[in-house]
Write a protein that holds these residues in place. Structure first.
Motif, PDB file in Angstrom:
ATOM      1  N   ALA A   1      -9.385   0.951  10.426  1.00 15.76           N
ATOM      2  CA  ALA A   1      -8.450   0.018   9.791  1.00 15.76           C
ATOM      3  C   ALA A   1      -8.621  -0.067   8.271  1.00 15.76           C
ATOM      4  O   ALA A   1      -7.896  -0.797   7.608  1.00 15.76           O
ATOM      5  CB  ALA A   1      -8.598  -1.374  10.408  1.00 15.76           C
ATOM      6  N   GLU A   2      -9.597   0.666   7.733  1.00 18.19           N
ATOM      7  CA  GLU A   2      -9.838   0.578   6.283  1.00 18.19           C
ATOM      8  C   GLU A   2      -8.937   1.541   5.517  1.00 18.19           C
ATOM      9  O   GLU A   2      -8.753   2.684   5.938  1.00 18.19           O
ATOM     10  CB  GLU A   2     -11.302   0.911   5.981  1.00 18.19           C
ATOM     11  CG  GLU A   2     -12.263  -0.182   6.412  1.00 18.19           C
ATOM     12  CD  GLU A   2     -12.007  -1.509   5.708  1.00 18.19           C
ATOM     13  OE1 GLU A   2     -12.081  -1.535   4.471  1.00 18.19           O
ATOM     14  OE2 GLU A   2     -11.707  -2.497   6.386  1.00 18.19           O
ATOM     15  N   PRO A   3      -8.396   1.107   4.376  1.00 19.31           N
ATOM     16  CA  PRO A   3      -7.605   2.024   3.552  1.00 19.31           C
ATOM     17  C   PRO A   3      -8.461   3.209   3.086  1.00 19.31           C
ATOM     18  O   PRO A   3      -9.664   3.044   2.854  1.00 19.31           O
ATOM     19  CB  PRO A   3      -7.203   1.180   2.338  1.00 19.31           C
ATOM     20  CG  PRO A   3      -7.449  -0.230   2.711  1.00 19.31           C
ATOM     21  CD  PRO A   3      -8.494  -0.234   3.769  1.00 19.31           C
TER      22      PRO A   3
ATOM     23  N   LEU B   1      -2.168  -4.418  -6.048  1.00 19.22           N
ATOM     24  CA  LEU B   1      -2.846  -3.911  -4.850  1.00 19.22           C
ATOM     25  C   LEU B   1      -1.839  -3.435  -3.797  1.00 19.22           C
ATOM     26  O   LEU B   1      -1.960  -2.342  -3.238  1.00 19.22           O
ATOM     27  CB  LEU B   1      -3.722  -5.044  -4.283  1.00 19.22           C
ATOM     28  CG  LEU B   1      -4.370  -4.839  -2.926  1.00 19.22           C
ATOM     29  CD1 LEU B   1      -5.397  -3.714  -2.976  1.00 19.22           C
ATOM     30  CD2 LEU B   1      -5.047  -6.140  -2.445  1.00 19.22           C
ATOM     31  N   THR B   2      -0.834  -4.268  -3.542  1.00 16.69           N
ATOM     32  CA  THR B   2       0.146  -3.936  -2.511  1.00 16.69           C
ATOM     33  C   THR B   2       0.940  -2.690  -2.894  1.00 16.69           C
ATOM     34  O   THR B   2       1.164  -1.812  -2.061  1.00 16.69           O
ATOM     35  CB  THR B   2       1.088  -5.133  -2.275  1.00 16.69           C
ATOM     36  OG1 THR B   2       0.294  -6.278  -1.991  1.00 16.69           O
ATOM     37  CG2 THR B   2       2.035  -4.877  -1.116  1.00 16.69           C
ATOM     38  N   CYS B   3       1.361  -2.612  -4.148  1.00 18.59           N
ATOM     39  CA  CYS B   3       2.136  -1.443  -4.585  1.00 18.59           C
ATOM     40  C   CYS B   3       1.314  -0.162  -4.455  1.00 18.59           C
ATOM     41  O   CYS B   3       1.812   0.861  -3.983  1.00 18.59           O
ATOM     42  CB  CYS B   3       2.607  -1.616  -6.021  1.00 18.59           C
ATOM     43  SG  CYS B   3       3.867  -2.883  -6.175  1.00 18.59           S
ATOM     44  N   LEU B   4       0.060  -0.238  -4.831  1.00 13.16           N
ATOM     45  CA  LEU B   4      -0.792   0.947  -4.743  1.00 13.16           C
ATOM     46  C   LEU B   4      -0.990   1.361  -3.281  1.00 13.16           C
ATOM     47  O   LEU B   4      -0.867   2.536  -2.929  1.00 13.16           O
ATOM     48  CB  LEU B   4      -2.146   0.661  -5.413  1.00 13.16           C
ATOM     49  CG  LEU B   4      -3.228   1.720  -5.275  1.00 13.16           C
ATOM     50  CD1 LEU B   4      -2.759   3.075  -5.818  1.00 13.16           C
ATOM     51  CD2 LEU B   4      -4.488   1.293  -6.017  1.00 13.16           C
ATOM     52  N   LEU B   5      -1.266   0.381  -2.412  1.00 13.13           N
ATOM     53  CA  LEU B   5      -1.475   0.718  -0.999  1.00 13.13           C
ATOM     54  C   LEU B   5      -0.177   1.209  -0.358  1.00 13.13           C
ATOM     55  O   LEU B   5      -0.192   2.053   0.525  1.00 13.13           O
ATOM     56  CB  LEU B   5      -2.069  -0.471  -0.234  1.00 13.13           C
ATOM     57  CG  LEU B   5      -3.511  -0.827  -0.633  1.00 13.13           C
ATOM     58  CD1 LEU B   5      -4.041  -1.963   0.222  1.00 13.13           C
ATOM     59  CD2 LEU B   5      -4.445   0.377  -0.517  1.00 13.13           C
TER      60      LEU B   5
ATOM     61  N   GLU C   1       2.138   2.952  -1.965  1.00 10.64           N
ATOM     62  CA  GLU C   1       2.295   4.331  -2.443  1.00 10.64           C
ATOM     63  C   GLU C   1       1.358   5.303  -1.731  1.00 10.64           C
ATOM     64  O   GLU C   1       1.635   6.494  -1.656  1.00 10.64           O
ATOM     65  CB  GLU C   1       2.058   4.413  -3.953  1.00 10.64           C
ATOM     66  CG  GLU C   1       3.173   3.837  -4.795  1.00 10.64           C
ATOM     67  CD  GLU C   1       4.463   4.645  -4.757  1.00 10.64           C
ATOM     68  OE1 GLU C   1       4.387   5.877  -4.606  1.00 10.64           O
ATOM     69  OE2 GLU C   1       5.544   4.033  -4.878  1.00 10.64           O
ATOM     70  N   THR C   2       0.229   4.815  -1.231  1.00 13.88           N
ATOM     71  CA  THR C   2      -0.700   5.720  -0.552  1.00 13.88           C
ATOM     72  C   THR C   2      -0.508   5.684   0.963  1.00 13.88           C
ATOM     73  O   THR C   2      -1.310   6.234   1.714  1.00 13.88           O
ATOM     74  CB  THR C   2      -2.165   5.352  -0.887  1.00 13.88           C
ATOM     75  OG1 THR C   2      -2.378   3.967  -0.591  1.00 13.88           O
ATOM     76  CG2 THR C   2      -2.473   5.590  -2.347  1.00 13.88           C
ATOM     77  N   GLY C   3       0.547   5.012   1.420  1.00 11.72           N
ATOM     78  CA  GLY C   3       0.861   5.023   2.850  1.00 11.72           C
ATOM     79  C   GLY C   3      -0.021   4.106   3.680  1.00 11.72           C
ATOM     80  O   GLY C   3      -0.216   4.314   4.868  1.00 11.72           O
ATOM     81  N   GLU C   4      -0.534   3.055   3.045  1.00 14.54           N
ATOM     82  CA  GLU C   4      -1.451   2.153   3.758  1.00 14.54           C
ATOM     83  C   GLU C   4      -0.777   0.852   4.193  1.00 14.54           C
ATOM     84  O   GLU C   4      -1.433  -0.021   4.756  1.00 14.54           O
ATOM     85  CB  GLU C   4      -2.639   1.791   2.848  1.00 14.54           C
ATOM     86  CG  GLU C   4      -3.511   2.970   2.464  1.00 14.54           C
ATOM     87  CD  GLU C   4      -4.417   3.443   3.602  1.00 14.54           C
ATOM     88  OE1 GLU C   4      -4.434   2.801   4.658  1.00 14.54           O
ATOM     89  OE2 GLU C   4      -5.087   4.477   3.411  1.00 14.54           O
ATOM     90  N   MET C   5       0.519   0.702   3.894  1.00 12.01           N
ATOM     91  CA  MET C   5       1.179  -0.557   4.255  1.00 12.01           C
ATOM     92  C   MET C   5       2.201  -0.328   5.375  1.00 12.01           C
ATOM     93  O   MET C   5       3.277  -0.922   5.387  1.00 12.01           O
ATOM     94  CB  MET C   5       1.880  -1.172   3.042  1.00 12.01           C
ATOM     95  CG  MET C   5       0.988  -1.584   1.892  1.00 12.01           C
ATOM     96  SD  MET C   5      -0.361  -2.709   2.288  1.00 12.01           S
ATOM     97  CE  MET C   5       0.483  -4.221   2.715  1.00 12.01           C
ATOM     98  N   GLY C   6       1.872   0.534   6.315  1.00  7.25           N
ATOM     99  CA  GLY C   6       2.829   0.866   7.367  1.00  7.25           C
ATOM    100  C   GLY C   6       3.545   2.110   6.927  1.00  7.25           C
ATOM    101  O   GLY C   6       4.568   2.022   6.235  1.00  7.25           O
TER     102      GLY C   6
END
Ligand code: SAH
Length: 251
Positions: free
Chosen positions: A72-74, A238-242, A244-249
């Motif tokens: 579950a970790e980015p 933080l949210t935008c970066l995650l 962009e890296t495919g970590e927010m669904g």
């Protein structure tokens, strides 16, 4: 299922011991009984479904019945450096930042920090912040508890830029570099995996601080045309970066 982060030594082979606040919570709040199951993590390399085998006043013993994957970790590590905000806003930053996926929190002092910094209360406060990170990580089903550092001086903060692949300082007056471009450049050209967002206090950073940060290796970035509150800014970065890296669904 209820989750608890335990110290590695609370796992002895298949036997797991839950103590302290966690034992209290499980018995008094969750009304756990023998046979009930919880998820326990050592916050490092082991997470398991644990069946309770006995309960006494101060501790609970269980047996690991299934080892669980820790996924579950980015993949990217994001540090949030937050100039000490007023009131309980630091707690909000830690709680929400942990849910979203931050790896580490670095509170720091800057020129326009208005909060009275009291070294005597420091240890207690850091302890409370760490507890908030632990509880938020449990609630968010994370595999690790983000670290919460004690308050850094401005100079100590500047040195953190060397510890990550890309360090950004959020500056509402920045009209050159926009967050999206900064993220894309770091991901595409630098293949960066570790990042730091530095956010100013309610009164913002001074121009001189921005210059010093740039000299230390930070890149000044804009988060858009609206002025965000200090406790909002890091969450947006933080949210935008995650995202962009495919970590927010997504992937
Ligand atoms: N007092 C300042 C705003 C400070 S906002 C003013 O009124 O002009 C608090 C912090 O949030 C800032 O130091 C900055 O780090 C961050 N921030 C808020 N909005 C931002 C934006 N649009 N772009 C980049 N950083 C922003």
């Amino acid at each position: 299922m209820q989750r608890y982060f335990l110290r590695p030594d609370q796992f002895q082979g298949q036997i797991v011991t839950i103590e302290g606040d966690d034992a209290h919570h499980l018995q008094r709040v969750m009304r756990a009984e023998v046979g009930d199951e919880v998820i326990c993590s050592n916050g490092k390399d082991r997470e398991a479904r644990v069946r309770i085998t006995s309960l006494d006043k101060s501790s609970i013993t269980g047996e690991a019945v299934e080892e669980l994957p820790m996924n579950a970790e980015p993949a990217v590590k994001v540090w949030i450096a937050q100039s000490l905000p007023k009131g309980d806003k630091m707690e909000i930053v830690i709680q929400k930042g942990t849910e979203i996926g931050a790896a580490r929190f670095l509170p720091f002092l800057s020129e326009r920090t208005v909060v009275q910094y009291d070294a005597k209360k420091e240890a207690k406060r850091t302890e409370r912040w760490q507890k908030i990170a632990k509880e938020a990580a449990e609630q968010a089903h994370r595999n690790r508890v983000p670290e919460v550092e004690s308050v850094l001086s401005w100079k100590q903060l500047l040195r953190q830029a060397d510890q990550v692949d890309a360090a950004w300082i959020c500056y509402e007056k920045e009209d050159g570099k926009q967050l999206r471009t900064a993220i894309q450049e770091a991901l595409e050209t630098e293949k960066a995996m570790s990042f730091l967002f530095a956010v100013g206090p309610e009164g913002g950073f001074t121009e001189q601080e921005i210059q010093q940060a740039e000299a230390a290796g930070f890149i000044s970035v804009s988060l858009g045309k609206r002025i965000l509150r200090t406790e909002t800014a890091a969450m947006v970065g933080l949210t935008c970066l995650l995202y962009e890296t495919g970590e927010m669904g997504g992937s």
